[in-house]
Design a protein around this motif. Structure first.
Motif, PDB file in Angstrom:
ATOM      1  N   MET A   1      10.591  -8.156   1.868  1.00 50.78           N
ATOM      2  CA  MET A   1       9.231  -7.999   1.351  1.00 50.78           C
ATOM      3  C   MET A   1       8.639  -9.356   1.002  1.00 50.78           C
ATOM      4  O   MET A   1       9.357 -10.272   0.607  1.00 50.78           O
ATOM      5  CB  MET A   1       9.245  -7.136   0.080  1.00 50.78           C
ATOM      6  N   LYS A   2       7.327  -9.436   1.132  1.00 48.05           N
ATOM      7  CA  LYS A   2       6.595 -10.593   0.630  1.00 48.05           C
ATOM      8  C   LYS A   2       5.830 -10.120  -0.597  1.00 48.05           C
ATOM      9  O   LYS A   2       4.945  -9.276  -0.497  1.00 48.05           O
ATOM     10  CB  LYS A   2       5.650 -11.161   1.684  1.00 48.05           C
ATOM     11  N   HIS A  29      13.925 -11.837  -0.408  1.00 49.64           N
ATOM     12  CA  HIS A  29      12.491 -11.584  -0.434  1.00 49.64           C
ATOM     13  C   HIS A  29      11.714 -12.879  -0.652  1.00 49.64           C
ATOM     14  O   HIS A  29      12.249 -13.863  -1.163  1.00 49.64           O
ATOM     15  CB  HIS A  29      12.158 -10.583  -1.541  1.00 49.64           C
ATOM     16  N   GLU A 100      -1.672 -11.126   2.950  1.00 48.02           N
ATOM     17  CA  GLU A 100      -0.378 -11.248   3.625  1.00 48.02           C
ATOM     18  C   GLU A 100       0.787 -10.667   2.831  1.00 48.02           C
ATOM     19  O   GLU A 100       1.920 -10.636   3.312  1.00 48.02           O
ATOM     20  CB  GLU A 100      -0.100 -12.727   3.914  1.00 48.02           C
ATOM     21  N   TYR A 101       0.520 -10.207   1.625  1.00 47.20           N
ATOM     22  CA  TYR A 101       1.604  -9.698   0.784  1.00 47.20           C
ATOM     23  C   TYR A 101       1.799  -8.204   0.995  1.00 47.20           C
ATOM     24  O   TYR A 101       0.847  -7.461   1.248  1.00 47.20           O
ATOM     25  CB  TYR A 101       1.318 -10.001  -0.684  1.00 47.20           C
ATOM     26  N   ASP A 102       3.049  -7.779   0.862  1.00 47.83           N
ATOM     27  CA  ASP A 102       3.369  -6.360   1.048  1.00 47.83           C
ATOM     28  C   ASP A 102       3.108  -5.540  -0.211  1.00 47.83           C
ATOM     29  O   ASP A 102       2.781  -4.352  -0.137  1.00 47.83           O
ATOM     30  CB  ASP A 102       4.846  -6.207   1.441  1.00 47.83           C
ATOM     31  N   LYS A 127      -3.408  -2.863  -1.039  1.00 49.74           N
ATOM     32  CA  LYS A 127      -1.981  -2.902  -1.357  1.00 49.74           C
ATOM     33  C   LYS A 127      -1.752  -2.156  -2.671  1.00 49.74           C
ATOM     34  O   LYS A 127      -2.687  -1.878  -3.423  1.00 49.74           O
ATOM     35  CB  LYS A 127      -1.501  -4.352  -1.490  1.00 49.74           C
ATOM     36  N   GLU A 391       9.846  -1.415  -2.914  1.00 48.34           N
ATOM     37  CA  GLU A 391       9.917  -0.915  -1.541  1.00 48.34           C
ATOM     38  C   GLU A 391       9.138   0.381  -1.384  1.00 48.34           C
ATOM     39  O   GLU A 391       8.447   0.587  -0.359  1.00 48.34           O
ATOM     40  CB  GLU A 391      11.383  -0.710  -1.141  1.00 48.34           C
ATOM     41  N   CYS A 394       5.558  -0.240  -0.952  1.00 46.45           N
ATOM     42  CA  CYS A 394       5.172  -0.787   0.352  1.00 46.45           C
ATOM     43  C   CYS A 394       4.941   0.293   1.396  1.00 46.45           C
ATOM     44  O   CYS A 394       4.353   0.032   2.457  1.00 46.45           O
ATOM     45  CB  CYS A 394       6.263  -1.745   0.859  1.00 46.45           C
ATOM     46  N   GLN A 395       5.402   1.503   1.119  1.00 49.17           N
ATOM     47  CA  GLN A 395       5.356   2.569   2.130  1.00 49.17           C
ATOM     48  C   GLN A 395       3.955   3.190   2.241  1.00 49.17           C
ATOM     49  O   GLN A 395       3.185   3.171   1.303  1.00 49.17           O
ATOM     50  CB  GLN A 395       6.387   3.639   1.773  1.00 49.17           C
TER      51      GLN A 395
END
Length: 395
Positions: A1-2, A29, A100-102, A127, A391, A394-395
């Motif tokens: 991840m970012k 990460h 650009e970040y997750d 995000k 995580e 992020c989904q």
């Protein structure tokens, strides 16, 4: 991840977030942090960061982006300027970042406004934002003496509600935060998760030192109104003719000078103020302690907190003597690792000390503290839980 992390405080300021971010990097990460220009705890910008120096730097694999910050100094005006200078400048800086970040991780201590940049970035780039709530707002204001009926409190109540309700996920450090967030702001139960703090590995099962006669009790941490160390001094006065006790107060804060003056007034020669010490010096204070001390004010909101020092005391395998309502007595009772009196009850706290001195299983208290820490509060457990939460976001 970012991961984009936003918090007003970061290295070289003494905050646990630094270790969290560096652990995330070690786990593979990418972590960028938007933070302040260092000025905590003394309130003045660190010399090496003055005049625009070191606004972009890297430390142990974490990229650090520093925004404009006014030092908090030691008065209310500059503290407000400190809060808002970071809230505004971090929001502007986050707004300029690319998408650009997750995921966004907002580490929320005080004030709550520090998370605005994280929430703004998350909204702009679609995000999710995970907020880690270590202090409750505006409850922290009430604990500091601001009336709940005052315009100031109501204003920050509105600010807090707006910010908490924008988070996609809120992780809390104390189970009792849950009810407050639901009652005050209508936060859905499904949004809230429990993620208690862990102790720095420096305190991992501290070995005892050679002891002399008597008892050494140690308080370590911030010395403010919320910590109610008046309770310790009043108990020390009650006990000074009963047992050979040395009280060690290690730390700094807004109430230190007042406490020193009170100890002098009461002729408490067995209360030793050591001042603030670097983390590397702290194990020797833990090592000398027969038991560690934690006290809080009787404020109903402060009682909801579980100070990180509790986990640190447990990690060191030390019995705990407390004067607190709310979360702390529940944890100590579950762990069976110490004695707790009601908040601000000096006589009750003195009785806890008497019970400890009379206890024939002092070693067992410390062992149970360590065992409870290993079962509930380890760094490994914390990091696995945090990564899982990020995580999912992020989904």
């Amino acid at each position: 991840m970012k991961i984009l992390v936003v918090c007003q405080h970061y290295w070289p300021e003494p905050y646990p977030l630094t270790d969290i971010c560096e652990q995330l990097v070690k786990m593979g990460h990418t972590v960028d942090v938007i933070t302040d220009v260092p000025n905590y705890p003394m309130g003045y910008i660190f010399p090496e960061y003055k005049n625009g120096k070191r606004r972009m730097e890297e430390h142990n694999g974490v990229r650090i982006i520093r925004t404009f910050t006014i030092g908090r100094r030691n008065n209310i005006l500059f503290r407000i300027l400190n809060y808002y200078s970071f809230a505004v400048s971090s929001t502007l800086r986050a707004w300029l970042l690319k998408g650009e970040y997750d995921v966004v991780f907002a580490n929320q201590t005080s004030p709550v406004m520090m998370v605005n940049g994280a929430l703004s970035y998350a909204k702009k780039h679609s995000k999710k934002c995970v907020m880690y709530t270590m202090d409750l707002w505006p409850a922290s204001l009430a604990a500091g003496g601001v009336s709940e009926s005052s315009p100031l409190y109501r204003f920050f109540g509105w600010v807090s509600k707006r910010l908490y309700r924008r988070a996609d996920r809120i992780l809390i450090t104390s189970q009792m935060f849950r009810g407050y967030l639901q009652r005050e702001f209508g936060i859905d139960e499904k949004v809230i998760g429990y993620l208690p703090q862990y102790a720095d590995s420096t305190f991992d099962a501290v070995a005892p030192c050679d002891k002399h006669e008597g008892y050494d009790f140690v308080f370590a941490g911030n010395i403010g109104a919320a910590q109610s160390l008046d309770t310790v001094l009043n108990a020390a006065l009650l006990l000074q003719s009963e047992a050979d006790i040395r009280w060690h107060i290690v730390g700094d804060g807004s109430e230190l000078v007042n406490l020193q003056a009170k100890a002098e007034q009461l002729s408490l020669r067995n209360v030793i103020f050591h001042g603030r010490k670097p983390l590397t010096d702290m194990p020797k204070f833990y090592s000398m302690a027969d038991a560690m001390v934690v006290t809080l004010t009787a404020d109903p909101y402060i009682s909801l907190t579980l100070p990180g020092k509790v986990q640190t005391y447990m990690a060191a395998g030390k019995p705990i003597l407390a004067a607190s309502n709310g979360e702390i007595p529940g944890v100590l009772d579950a762990a069976q690792c110490g004695f707790c009196a009601p908040a601000e009850d000096a006589e009750g706290f003195a009785d806890c000390v008497r019970r400890f001195i009379a206890c024939e299983d002092k070693e067992g208290l410390g062992n149970r503290a360590r065992s409870y820490y290993q079962t509930h509060f380890t760094k490994d457990m914390f990091m696995k839980h945090l990564v899982l939460e990020l995580e999912k976001a992020c989904q």
